[in-house]
Design a protein around this motif. Structure first.
Motif, PDB file in Angstrom:
ATOM      1  N   ALA A   1      -7.159 -44.847 -19.917  1.00 52.11           N
ATOM      2  CA  ALA A   1      -6.040 -43.907 -19.972  1.00 52.11           C
ATOM      3  C   ALA A   1      -4.778 -44.452 -19.327  1.00 52.11           C
ATOM      4  CB  ALA A   1      -6.446 -42.594 -19.308  1.00 52.11           C
TER       5      ALA A   1
ATOM      6  N   LYS B   1     -16.341 -41.357 -16.291  1.00 56.88           N
ATOM      7  CA  LYS B   1     -16.400 -40.116 -17.057  1.00 56.88           C
ATOM      8  C   LYS B   1     -14.991 -39.544 -17.205  1.00 56.88           C
ATOM      9  CE  LYS B   1     -21.096 -38.421 -16.247  1.00 56.88           C
ATOM     10  NZ  LYS B   1     -21.921 -37.289 -15.747  1.00 56.88           N
ATOM     11  N   PRO B   2     -14.734 -38.873 -18.318  1.00 57.94           N
ATOM     12  CA  PRO B   2     -13.402 -38.283 -18.514  1.00 57.94           C
ATOM     13  C   PRO B   2     -13.269 -36.946 -17.797  1.00 57.94           C
ATOM     14  CG  PRO B   2     -14.749 -37.946 -20.474  1.00 57.94           C
ATOM     15  CD  PRO B   2     -15.580 -38.748 -19.522  1.00 57.94           C
TER      16      PRO B   2
ATOM     17  N   ASP C   1      -2.254 -37.480 -20.030  1.00 54.08           N
ATOM     18  CA  ASP C   1      -1.559 -36.981 -21.215  1.00 54.08           C
ATOM     19  C   ASP C   1      -0.239 -36.305 -20.861  1.00 54.08           C
ATOM     20  OD1 ASP C   1      -3.656 -37.839 -22.763  1.00 54.08           O
ATOM     21  OD2 ASP C   1      -4.605 -35.869 -22.947  1.00 54.08           O
TER      22      ASP C   1
ATOM     23  N   PRO D   1     -13.298 -44.605 -19.199  1.00 52.08           N
ATOM     24  CA  PRO D   1     -12.289 -43.650 -19.686  1.00 52.08           C
ATOM     25  C   PRO D   1     -11.046 -43.562 -18.820  1.00 52.08           C
ATOM     26  CG  PRO D   1     -14.474 -42.701 -19.860  1.00 52.08           C
ATOM     27  CD  PRO D   1     -14.645 -43.998 -19.133  1.00 52.08           C
ATOM     28  N   ALA D   2     -11.234 -43.459 -17.502  1.00 53.61           N
ATOM     29  CA  ALA D   2     -10.075 -43.304 -16.619  1.00 53.61           C
ATOM     30  C   ALA D   2      -9.212 -44.563 -16.595  1.00 53.61           C
ATOM     31  CB  ALA D   2     -10.536 -42.945 -15.211  1.00 53.61           C
TER      32      ALA D   2
ATOM     33  N   ASN E   1      -4.112 -43.867 -10.187  1.00 52.45           N
ATOM     34  CA  ASN E   1      -5.553 -43.661 -10.057  1.00 52.45           C
ATOM     35  C   ASN E   1      -6.141 -44.780  -9.214  1.00 52.45           C
ATOM     36  OD1 ASN E   1      -8.290 -43.172 -10.277  1.00 52.45           O
ATOM     37  ND2 ASN E   1      -8.224 -42.709 -12.459  1.00 52.45           N
TER      38      ASN E   1
ATOM     39  N   ALA F   1     -14.388 -43.289 -12.496  1.00 51.29           N
ATOM     40  CA  ALA F   1     -13.662 -43.751 -13.677  1.00 51.29           C
ATOM     41  C   ALA F   1     -14.512 -43.758 -14.938  1.00 51.29           C
ATOM     42  CB  ALA F   1     -13.104 -45.146 -13.432  1.00 51.29           C
TER      43      ALA F   1
ATOM     44  N   ASN G   1     -12.850 -31.466 -18.014  1.00 55.89           N
ATOM     45  CA  ASN G   1     -11.698 -32.182 -18.585  1.00 55.89           C
ATOM     46  C   ASN G   1     -10.753 -31.222 -19.300  1.00 55.89           C
ATOM     47  OD1 ASN G   1     -10.227 -34.526 -18.927  1.00 55.89           O
ATOM     48  ND2 ASN G   1     -11.327 -35.180 -20.762  1.00 55.89           N
TER      49      ASN G   1
ATOM     50  N   THR H   1      -8.643 -37.505 -13.820  1.00 54.62           N
ATOM     51  CA  THR H   1      -8.672 -38.960 -13.984  1.00 54.62           C
ATOM     52  C   THR H   1      -8.313 -39.423 -15.388  1.00 54.62           C
ATOM     53  OG1 THR H   1     -11.036 -38.969 -14.559  1.00 54.62           O
ATOM     54  CG2 THR H   1     -10.460 -39.190 -12.219  1.00 54.62           C
ATOM     55  N   GLU H   2      -8.527 -38.573 -16.389  1.00 49.72           N
ATOM     56  CA  GLU H   2      -8.274 -38.995 -17.763  1.00 49.72           C
ATOM     57  C   GLU H   2      -7.300 -38.075 -18.492  1.00 49.72           C
ATOM     58  OE1 GLU H   2      -9.468 -39.342 -22.162  1.00 49.72           O
ATOM     59  OE2 GLU H   2      -9.644 -37.626 -20.827  1.00 49.72           O
ATOM     60  N   ARG H   3      -7.552 -36.771 -18.461  1.00 45.03           N
ATOM     61  CA  ARG H   3      -6.705 -35.836 -19.203  1.00 45.03           C
ATOM     62  C   ARG H   3      -5.315 -35.709 -18.607  1.00 45.03           C
ATOM     63  NH1 ARG H   3      -7.681 -34.021 -24.167  1.00 45.03           N
ATOM     64  NH2 ARG H   3      -9.800 -33.481 -23.561  1.00 45.03           N
TER      65      ARG H   3
END
Length: 446
Positions: free
Chosen positions: A426, A182-183, A192, A422-423, A174, A180, A157, A187-189
């Protein structure tokens, strides 16, 4: 209290604690979908799409199941029709370094077929060459980036890696449900640095069936939960009880922990000693909620877990002989469960009824699958979740007769537990869609 605070605090993964404490905040899963973006929002835009192209391959690199590719097509085609530059990112396998055996080049021909275009392939997922290819894409064109996991930063990540991915595009979609939970950087960062960030059509479908339909089911609502271990399904059972499912039918190895908790003689069947207390708690919670839990009235027992094993039918699940193992639900149970299912309008099934991978122990799973396939044809909503259950359904050739076959595997089980992923968290919230009202009776939760 079903989920003990002490056990949560002792977990090595702090996200587990956070997600359990967030279970009640269902509005966090109400997310914008790519379909809310119109042609004027997407035409000429570079769209970074996290898809799931992690398909199984044989030793000759032939695709043995292309379901994940097919599941990604609707989102890709929507973006193509809107004139976007479609940039696809995925992983394949778990390579330790750059390895041609895990290159997404192996999948490009199969992906090109349903899209009706020649899909281009990049030699990496970041870097100047990739940036140049993206800049030269035509409207409606599709480019596949090389395996994300050729860079270890994706699973770490890493923010700088996420920033490099984000620099390729104008917005983010996504559509990878399976990853989805796990960050990851992809998929998550990445969210930002890349907005708007919305759900793809497959992810939205999963949220609809595994979240909305569980929260707002057509009734009678029946849950079927099986599998080997109660510890793996206790969150699913707990959440179904919260939704006041009308009937809950249990099978698989997890039933023997319940029977042992009631001081039954379960022979050598699988029992999780540390789950005896939680099993008792489920009994009490079901009684408080007015939910009928049905357990097998008879089971099939074997003296060995093998195709050549000796088998005994019509065994009382509380009186399994010493050294014998419960391996399937019995015929009386199948008939009883079938009668309950006949009255259902919505059915969620997660977990086989027995050791379905061995033919002689698969009768219960086959019977339930065939029953649901028939009910689907009569307009009953049949939703299948969990890798083993999906595999069993596909093996029997019944997948097309179910309302929804989840692609989420472990992630879909977390959705059925009511745990935000997490995903998904976000992604941009959708203020227009309805949210699930908070359950006023929180006495069963920490």
């Amino acid at each position: 209290m079903l989920i003990h605070i002490e056990s949560l605090l002792s977990t090595s993964d702090p996200l587990v604690l956070v997600f359990h404490l967030l279970r009640r905040h269902k509005k966090l899963l109400v997310k914008k979908c790519v379909s809310s973006l119109k042609e004027e929002d997407l035409k000429g835009k570079k769209v970074f799409v996290r898809v799931d192209l992690n398909v199984p391959l044989d030793h000759n690199h032939n695709i043995t199941d292309d379901a994940r590719i097919k599941a990604s097509v609707d989102t890709i085609q929507y973006l193509m029709k809107c004139g976007s530059h479609v940039i696809l990112a995925s992983h394949l396998g778990h390579p330790l370094a750059k390895d041609p055996n895990y290159s997404l080049k192996l999948l490009v021909p199969r992906l090109s077929e349903p899209l009706g275009v020649t899909v281009e392939m990049a030699n990496d997922c970041i870097g100047q060459v990739v940036e140049d290819m993206v800049s030269n894409m035509p409207s409606g064109g599709v480019l596949v980036l090389e395996n994300l996991r050729f860079h270890h930063e994706v699973v770490q990540n890493d923010p700088e890696f996420a920033k490099q991915l984000a620099s390729l595009a104008d917005l983010y979609v996504n559509d990878c449900v399976r990853n989805a939970y796990k960050p990851y950087a992809s998929t998550e960062r990445v969210v930002d640095y890349l907005k708007p960030a919305v759900a793809g059509l497959q992810m939205k479908k999963e949220l609809h069936y595994l979240f909305e339909d569980v929260s707002y089911p057509d009734t009678p609502f029946v849950g079927i939960v099986g599998g080997s271990k109660l510890s793996a399904k206790i969150g699913v059972i707990d959440n179904l009880l919260d939704k006041r499912v009308n009937h809950l039918l249990l099978g698989g190895g997890l039933i023997f922990t319940f029977f042992k908790a009631q001081e039954g003689s379960v022979g050598s069947s699988l029992v999780e000693e540390d789950m005896l207390g939680p099993a008792e708690s489920l009994y009490m919670k079901a009684a408080r909620r007015g939910v009928e839990i049905l357990f097998p009235a008879d089971i099939v027992a074997a003296n060995w877990i093998a195709a050549c094993a000796e088998v005994k039918d019509d065994i009382d699940p509380f009186e399994i002989p010493d050294n014998w193992i419960g391996v399937d639900i019995g015929r009386k149970t199948i008939d009883r469960y079938s009668q309950v299912l006949d009255s259902a309008k919505t059915i969620i099934w997660s977990g086989p009824m027995g050791l379905y991978k061995i033919e002689k122990f698969s009768t219960g799973t086959k019977a339930i699958a065939e029953k649901l396939a028939g009910l689907g044809g009569r307009g009953v909503k049949t939703i299948i979740a969990g890798a083993d259950t999906v595999a069993a359904i596909k093996k029997m050739g019944l997948a097309e007769k179910m309302t929804h076959i989840s692609m989420g595997e472990y992630a879909c089980l977390q959705l059925l537990e009511g745990i935000p992923l997490p995903a998904m968290l976000a992604l941009d919230d959708d203020p227009v869609e309805k949210v699930v009202p908070e359950d006023e009776s929180d006495d069963d939760h920490c």
